[in-house]
Design a protein around this motif. Structure first.
Motif, PDB file in Angstrom:
ATOM      1  N   ASP A  46      -0.672  12.534  -8.177  1.00  0.00           N
ATOM      2  CA  ASP A  46       0.061  11.654  -7.248  1.00  0.00           C
ATOM      3  C   ASP A  46      -0.856  11.116  -6.156  1.00  0.00           C
ATOM      4  O   ASP A  46      -0.441  10.246  -5.384  1.00  0.00           O
ATOM      5  CB  ASP A  46       1.231  12.399  -6.610  1.00  0.00           C
ATOM      6  N   SER A  47      -2.056  11.636  -6.072  1.00  0.00           N
ATOM      7  CA  SER A  47      -3.002  11.131  -5.064  1.00  0.00           C
ATOM      8  C   SER A  47      -3.279   9.660  -5.310  1.00  0.00           C
ATOM      9  O   SER A  47      -3.726   9.264  -6.392  1.00  0.00           O
ATOM     10  CB  SER A  47      -4.317  11.901  -5.137  1.00  0.00           C
ATOM     11  N   ALA A  48      -2.989   8.852  -4.328  1.00  0.00           N
ATOM     12  CA  ALA A  48      -3.124   7.399  -4.492  1.00  0.00           C
ATOM     13  C   ALA A  48      -2.752   6.738  -3.175  1.00  0.00           C
ATOM     14  O   ALA A  48      -2.363   7.410  -2.221  1.00  0.00           O
ATOM     15  CB  ALA A  48      -2.199   6.894  -5.602  1.00  0.00           C
ATOM     16  N   VAL A  49      -2.874   5.425  -3.156  1.00  0.00           N
ATOM     17  CA  VAL A  49      -2.341   4.640  -2.049  1.00  0.00           C
ATOM     18  C   VAL A  49      -1.004   4.068  -2.496  1.00  0.00           C
ATOM     19  O   VAL A  49      -0.893   3.541  -3.603  1.00  0.00           O
ATOM     20  CB  VAL A  49      -3.303   3.518  -1.643  1.00  0.00           C
ATOM     21  N   TYR A  50      -0.002   4.189  -1.639  1.00  0.00           N
ATOM     22  CA  TYR A  50       1.333   3.721  -1.964  1.00  0.00           C
ATOM     23  C   TYR A  50       1.694   2.532  -1.064  1.00  0.00           C
ATOM     24  O   TYR A  50       1.549   2.604   0.157  1.00  0.00           O
ATOM     25  CB  TYR A  50       2.346   4.859  -1.791  1.00  0.00           C
ATOM     26  N   PHE A  51       2.163   1.469  -1.694  1.00  0.00           N
ATOM     27  CA  PHE A  51       2.551   0.257  -0.975  1.00  0.00           C
ATOM     28  C   PHE A  51       4.022  -0.040  -1.214  1.00  0.00           C
ATOM     29  O   PHE A  51       4.510   0.081  -2.333  1.00  0.00           O
ATOM     30  CB  PHE A  51       1.786  -0.970  -1.487  1.00  0.00           C
ATOM     31  N   CYS A  52       4.710  -0.482  -0.167  1.00  0.00           N
ATOM     32  CA  CYS A  52       6.030  -1.052  -0.386  1.00  0.00           C
ATOM     33  C   CYS A  52       5.898  -2.573  -0.380  1.00  0.00           C
ATOM     34  O   CYS A  52       4.950  -3.123   0.190  1.00  0.00           O
ATOM     35  CB  CYS A  52       7.007  -0.603   0.703  1.00  0.00           C
ATOM     36  N   ALA A  53       6.823  -3.227  -1.054  1.00  0.00           N
ATOM     37  CA  ALA A  53       6.844  -4.693  -1.084  1.00  0.00           C
ATOM     38  C   ALA A  53       8.285  -5.154  -0.965  1.00  0.00           C
ATOM     39  O   ALA A  53       9.204  -4.469  -1.419  1.00  0.00           O
ATOM     40  CB  ALA A  53       6.222  -5.222  -2.372  1.00  0.00           C
ATOM     41  N   GLU A  54       8.472  -6.302  -0.334  1.00  0.00           N
ATOM     42  CA  GLU A  54       9.811  -6.854  -0.153  1.00  0.00           C
ATOM     43  C   GLU A  54       9.823  -8.290  -0.620  1.00  0.00           C
ATOM     44  O   GLU A  54       8.793  -8.982  -0.606  1.00  0.00           O
ATOM     45  CB  GLU A  54      10.215  -6.795   1.326  1.00  0.00           C
ATOM     46  N   VAL A  79      10.804  10.722  -8.326  1.00  0.00           N
ATOM     47  CA  VAL A  79      10.735   9.837  -7.158  1.00  0.00           C
ATOM     48  C   VAL A  79      12.122   9.345  -6.768  1.00  0.00           C
ATOM     49  O   VAL A  79      12.979   9.139  -7.625  1.00  0.00           O
ATOM     50  CB  VAL A  79       9.803   8.633  -7.393  1.00  0.00           C
ATOM     51  N   THR A  80      12.297   9.185  -5.469  1.00  0.00           N
ATOM     52  CA  THR A  80      13.545   8.644  -4.923  1.00  0.00           C
ATOM     53  C   THR A  80      13.182   7.629  -3.851  1.00  0.00           C
ATOM     54  O   THR A  80      12.303   7.898  -3.020  1.00  0.00           O
ATOM     55  CB  THR A  80      14.401   9.753  -4.285  1.00  0.00           C
ATOM     56  N   VAL A  81      13.839   6.502  -3.867  1.00  0.00           N
ATOM     57  CA  VAL A  81      13.629   5.506  -2.822  1.00  0.00           C
ATOM     58  C   VAL A  81      14.913   5.427  -1.991  1.00  0.00           C
ATOM     59  O   VAL A  81      16.018   5.399  -2.533  1.00  0.00           O
ATOM     60  CB  VAL A  81      13.227   4.125  -3.391  1.00  0.00           C
ATOM     61  N   LEU A  82      14.728   5.444  -0.685  1.00  0.00           N
ATOM     62  CA  LEU A  82      15.829   5.308   0.252  1.00  0.00           C
ATOM     63  C   LEU A  82      15.652   4.025   1.050  1.00  0.00           C
ATOM     64  O   LEU A  82      14.552   3.700   1.481  1.00  0.00           O
ATOM     65  CB  LEU A  82      15.875   6.506   1.206  1.00  0.00           C
ATOM     66  N   LEU A  83      16.742   3.314   1.242  1.00  0.00           N
ATOM     67  CA  LEU A  83      16.711   2.050   1.971  1.00  0.00           C
ATOM     68  C   LEU A  83      17.683   2.106   3.137  1.00  0.00           C
ATOM     69  O   LEU A  83      18.859   2.399   2.965  1.00  0.00           O
ATOM     70  CB  LEU A  83      17.082   0.895   1.033  1.00  0.00           C
ATOM     71  N   ASN A  84      17.177   1.839   4.325  1.00  0.00           N
ATOM     72  CA  ASN A  84      18.013   1.771   5.522  1.00  0.00           C
ATOM     73  C   ASN A  84      17.875   0.358   6.079  1.00  0.00           C
ATOM     74  O   ASN A  84      16.903   0.042   6.779  1.00  0.00           O
ATOM     75  CB  ASN A  84      17.582   2.814   6.551  1.00  0.00           C
ATOM     76  N   LYS A  85      18.842  -0.489   5.773  1.00  0.00           N
ATOM     77  CA  LYS A  85      18.750  -1.889   6.177  1.00  0.00           C
ATOM     78  C   LYS A  85      18.954  -2.068   7.676  1.00  0.00           C
ATOM     79  O   LYS A  85      18.476  -3.048   8.262  1.00  0.00           O
ATOM     80  CB  LYS A  85      19.768  -2.729   5.397  1.00  0.00           C
ATOM     81  N   HIS A 139      13.966  -0.073   7.022  1.00  0.00           N
ATOM     82  CA  HIS A 139      13.086   1.036   6.690  1.00  0.00           C
ATOM     83  C   HIS A 139      13.285   1.468   5.244  1.00  0.00           C
ATOM     84  O   HIS A 139      14.408   1.589   4.758  1.00  0.00           O
ATOM     85  CB  HIS A 139      13.376   2.209   7.637  1.00  0.00           C
ATOM     86  N   LEU A 140      12.169   1.685   4.584  1.00  0.00           N
ATOM     87  CA  LEU A 140      12.142   2.202   3.217  1.00  0.00           C
ATOM     88  C   LEU A 140      11.404   3.515   3.208  1.00  0.00           C
ATOM     89  O   LEU A 140      10.421   3.665   3.940  1.00  0.00           O
ATOM     90  CB  LEU A 140      11.340   1.266   2.310  1.00  0.00           C
ATOM     91  N   SER A 141      11.813   4.425   2.355  1.00  0.00           N
ATOM     92  CA  SER A 141      10.999   5.616   2.152  1.00  0.00           C
ATOM     93  C   SER A 141      10.912   5.934   0.668  1.00  0.00           C
ATOM     94  O   SER A 141      11.803   5.598  -0.110  1.00  0.00           O
ATOM     95  CB  SER A 141      11.552   6.805   2.928  1.00  0.00           C
ATOM     96  N   LEU A 142       9.801   6.543   0.319  1.00  0.00           N
ATOM     97  CA  LEU A 142       9.573   6.999  -1.048  1.00  0.00           C
ATOM     98  C   LEU A 142       9.403   8.501  -1.001  1.00  0.00           C
ATOM     99  O   LEU A 142       8.517   9.003  -0.298  1.00  0.00           O
ATOM    100  CB  LEU A 142       8.319   6.347  -1.636  1.00  0.00           C
ATOM    101  N   GLN A 143      10.244   9.212  -1.721  1.00  0.00           N
ATOM    102  CA  GLN A 143      10.156  10.653  -1.774  1.00  0.00           C
ATOM    103  C   GLN A 143       9.625  11.052  -3.143  1.00  0.00           C
ATOM    104  O   GLN A 143      10.137  10.603  -4.162  1.00  0.00           O
ATOM    105  CB  GLN A 143      11.526  11.287  -1.522  1.00  0.00           C
ATOM    106  N   ILE A 144       8.590  11.873  -3.135  1.00  0.00           N
ATOM    107  CA  ILE A 144       8.022  12.381  -4.376  1.00  0.00           C
ATOM    108  C   ILE A 144       8.254  13.877  -4.401  1.00  0.00           C
ATOM    109  O   ILE A 144       7.806  14.605  -3.500  1.00  0.00           O
ATOM    110  CB  ILE A 144       6.516  12.068  -4.467  1.00  0.00           C
TER     111      ILE A 144
END
Lengths: 115, 113
Positions: free
Chosen positions: B84-92, B62-68, B72-77
């Motif tokens: 990996d089937s699931a619900v994915y949430f971001c939190a701040e 996994v890789t997380v990218l942050l564009n302030k 915007h956040l992204s999660l790359q799998i």
């Protein structure tokens, strides 16, 4: 236990009855959250406790919902006069306060079904 | 993608392909971000986090990218697997969690065989 514990894991209640859902956070965690999750949907924030501060109740959907946190530890979410639309999974999470970069740890949730 | 109300957007990918899950966060002052994975019938679990002084962080697959600039956040799998089937949430959050975590709406990732 080492994790966040919620009870009961499942609750079926009749419309109009009151229910209490319990959350035991991780020992030492000062922050505690309640979320609601309807089937196939995202997390809906309900209430947030932080130490001895007044809780953030901005997410409670109606005055039928209330929550307490006794002694800064165990929390109880109470739903009065339950309605069918209250059916959902209620998730509790806790996190430490003083550390930077703190993640929240979730319990398994209580699945509430109002019939 | 964006969601209306609480209905989850869905991302469907082929097994073995890479997945990219996106999240738009709300507070430009937030300084810490987390991705959670929620499997069916379970509570959300921590995947990876990133601080606002970073724009990329890698974990195992996994890789997380942050564009302030655009919040915007992204999660790359990488090499997506059935598990990996699931619900994915971001939190701040701001200030290490003292003001609480704010969760995004979530994305349902479906793995096609």
């Amino acid at each position: 236990g080492a994790g966040v514990s919620q009870s009961p894991s499942n609750k079926v209640t009749e419309k109009g009855k009151d229910v209490e859902l319990r959350c035991d956070p991780i020992s030492g965690h000062t922050a505690l959250y309640w979320y609601r999750q309807s089937l196939g949907q995202g997390l809906e924030f309900l209430i947030y406790f932080q130490g001895n501060s007044a809780p953030d109740k901005s997410g409670l959907p109606s005055d039928r919902f209330s929550a307490e946190r006794t002694g800064g530890s165990v929390s109880t979410l109470t739903i009065q006069r339950t309605q069918q639309e209250d059916s959902a999974v209620y998730l509790c999470a806790s996190s430490p306060w003083t550390a930077r970069n703190t993640e929240a740890f979730f319990g398994q949730g209580t699945r509430l079904t109002v019939v | 993608g964006e969601s209306v109300g609480l209905h989850l957007p869905t991302l469907s990918v082929q097994e073995g392909d890479n997945s990219i899950i996106n999240c738009a966060y709300s507070n430009s002052a937030s300084d810490y971000f987390i991705w959670y994975k929620q499997e069916s019938g379970k509570g959300p679990q921590f995947i990876i986090d990133i601080r606002s002084n970073m724009d990329k962080r890698q974990g195992q697959r996994v890789t997380v990218l942050l564009n302030k600039t655009v919040k915007h956040l992204s999660l790359q799998i990488a090499a997506t697997q059935p598990g990996d089937s699931a619900v994915y949430f971001c939190a701040e959050t701001l200030g290490g969690g003292a003001d609480g975590l704010t969760f995004g709406k979530g994305t349902h990732l479906i793995i096609q065989p």
